[in-house]
Scaffold this active site. Structure first.
Site, PDB file in Angstrom:
ATOM      1  N   ASN A  13       0.866  -1.185   0.000  1.00  0.00           N
ATOM      2  CA  ASN A  13       0.000   0.000   0.000  1.00  0.00           C
ATOM      3  C   ASN A  13       0.898   1.228   0.000  1.00  0.00           C
ATOM      4  OD1 ASN A  13      -1.789   2.066   0.505  1.00  0.00           O
ATOM      5  ND2 ASN A  13      -2.300   1.397   2.595  1.00  0.00           N
ATOM      6  N   LYS A  15       0.069   4.221  -0.301  1.00  0.00           N
ATOM      7  CA  LYS A  15      -0.626   5.393   0.280  1.00  0.00           C
ATOM      8  C   LYS A  15      -0.438   6.619  -0.636  1.00  0.00           C
ATOM      9  CE  LYS A  15       0.132   3.395   4.791  1.00  0.00           C
ATOM     10  NZ  LYS A  15       0.141   3.596   6.230  1.00  0.00           N
ATOM     11  N   HIS A  98      -9.374   1.051   5.195  1.00  0.00           N
ATOM     12  CA  HIS A  98      -8.085   1.249   5.882  1.00  0.00           C
ATOM     13  C   HIS A  98      -8.297   2.232   7.036  1.00  0.00           C
ATOM     14  CE1 HIS A  98      -3.978   2.533   6.630  1.00  0.00           C
ATOM     15  NE2 HIS A  98      -3.584   1.443   6.012  1.00  0.00           N
ATOM     16  N   GLU A 100      -6.697   4.654   8.014  1.00  0.00           N
ATOM     17  CA  GLU A 100      -6.489   6.069   7.683  1.00  0.00           C
ATOM     18  C   GLU A 100      -7.718   6.661   6.998  1.00  0.00           C
ATOM     19  OE1 GLU A 100      -2.751   5.574   5.648  1.00  0.00           O
ATOM     20  OE2 GLU A 100      -1.780   5.118   7.557  1.00  0.00           O
ATOM     21  N   GLU A 168      -5.219  -5.027  10.879  1.00  0.00           N
ATOM     22  CA  GLU A 168      -4.208  -3.991  11.036  1.00  0.00           C
ATOM     23  C   GLU A 168      -4.467  -3.222  12.330  1.00  0.00           C
ATOM     24  OE1 GLU A 168      -2.363  -2.858   7.022  1.00  0.00           O
ATOM     25  OE2 GLU A 168      -4.140  -1.648   7.282  1.00  0.00           O
ATOM     26  N   GLY A 174       2.704   2.116  10.893  1.00  0.00           N
ATOM     27  CA  GLY A 174       3.706   3.167  10.734  1.00  0.00           C
ATOM     28  C   GLY A 174       4.452   3.517  12.005  1.00  0.00           C
ATOM     29  N   SER A 212       3.538  -2.312  10.440  1.00  0.00           N
ATOM     30  CA  SER A 212       4.993  -2.336  10.658  1.00  0.00           C
ATOM     31  C   SER A 212       5.636  -3.676  10.282  1.00  0.00           C
ATOM     32  CB  SER A 212       5.320  -1.957  12.107  1.00  0.00           C
ATOM     33  OG  SER A 212       4.932  -0.617  12.359  1.00  0.00           O
TER      34      SER A 212
HETATM   35  C1  PEP Z   1      -0.693   0.144   6.347  1.00  0.00           C
HETATM   36  O1  PEP Z   1      -0.859   1.353   6.352  1.00  0.00           O
HETATM   37  O2  PEP Z   1      -1.538  -0.611   5.821  1.00  0.00           O
HETATM   38  C2  PEP Z   1       0.517  -0.381   6.960  1.00  0.00           C
HETATM   39  C3  PEP Z   1       0.512  -1.637   7.299  1.00  0.00           C
HETATM   40  O3  PEP Z   1       1.523   0.499   7.165  1.00  0.00           O
HETATM   41  P1  PEP Z   1       2.972   0.179   7.768  1.00  0.00           P
HETATM   42  O4  PEP Z   1       3.460  -1.098   7.121  1.00  0.00           O
HETATM   43  O5  PEP Z   1       3.808   1.351   7.379  1.00  0.00           O
HETATM   44  O6  PEP Z   1       2.810   0.033   9.230  1.00  0.00           O
END
Ligand code: PEP
Length: 255
Positions: A13, A15, A98, A100, A168, A174, A212
């Site tokens: 992703n 983003k 997601h 976000e 998630e 992040g 992460s």
């Molecule tokens: C995400 O935003 O779906 C995600 C998993 O981000 P990150 O890997 O940066 O934690």
């Protein structure tokens, strides 16, 4: 790894990252490094890069996906993208719900489900995201929260062929923080049980972990029961890191 999954799905992703030149270079580097890998790879670039990245991936086994779609058919929705527009560009997947978008755009389970209905209707595979906040986890509510999100966000016609669920935890995205393997196992087992109570082919619905995931922890996470792949944010922006995660997944694939 869940036996029904066969090969892991490793989804990137991007983003709101990538201009044309670096996005193309990233897609090309991933394509070059992915040859022969026993993992299903997916790249979800920003909408502005769907067409050029799609061209860069043409003829490869790497799938293209959107990061969101509108619930309605094409029409008067300034700035939005209809599911059929993603399909028309060659997308096979779309990420929905997601955190976000849930947090930044006020998306509710009901809205996510409406988007999933639209995505499925045009043949896209919906990757439905869910996960608890840190406060919810601290209150011991994680399992209840994800079960509620699952119930509210998945449409009745979800199946192993058209739906992927991504767990998630919001506090892991992040941040460099990752739940313990035991916690991931517990949530994924809980999600699998909840799916089994509602869908006939629940055992085949892929459950991804996201939050992460890095080359250093991917092997341990992707070896866990009921973890059928990863949704990768930050580390998907570096070809070497994304490919290392995909290799860690490929090592777990079933013969
Ligand atoms: C995400 O935003 O779906 C995600 C998993 O981000 P990150 O890997 O940066 O934690």
């Amino acid at each position: 790894m869940n036996q029904a999954g066969g090969r892991p799905l490793i989804a990137g992703n991007w983003k709101m990252n990538g201009l044309r030149a670096d996005g193309l270079a990233l897609a090309q580097a991933i394509r070059a490094g992915a040859r022969g890998l026993r993992a299903d790879l997916l790249i979800c670039p920003p909408a502005t890069l769907l067409a050029p990245v799609g061209e860069a991936l043409a003829g490869s086994a790497i799938a293209l996906g959107g990061q969101d779609c509108h619930a309605d058919r094409p029409g008067a929705h300034t700035g939005d993208i209809a599911a059929v527009m993603l399909a028309d560009l060659g997308c096979r997947y779309v990420i929905l719900g997601h955190c976000e978008r849930r947090a930044g755009h006020g998306e509710t389970d009901e809205m996510v489900r409406a988007k999933a209905v639209s995505a499925l209707a045009v043949g896209l595979i919906a990757i439905v995201c869910l996960g608890e906040t840190e406060a919810q986890r601290d209150r011991g509510e994680a399992l209840d929260v994800v079960a509620r999100q699952l119930t509210g966000s998945l449409p009745e016609n979800a199946s192993a062929a058209n739906t992927v669920v991504a767990y998630e935890p919001v506090w892991a995205i992040g941040t460099g923080r990752v739940p313990s393997s035991g916690d991931i196992l517990a949530v994924h087992a809980h999600l699998r049980r909840a799916l089994a109570g509602r869908f006939k082919d629940a055992a085949g619905i892929r459950l991804l972990y996201g939050g992460s995931v890095k080359p250093g922890n991917a092997g341990e996470i992707l070896a866990l029961a009921d973890v059928d792949g990863a949704l990768v944010g930050g580390a998907s922006l570096k070809a070497e890191d994304f490919l290392a995660i995909a290799r860690a997944g490929a090592e777990q694939s079933w013969p």
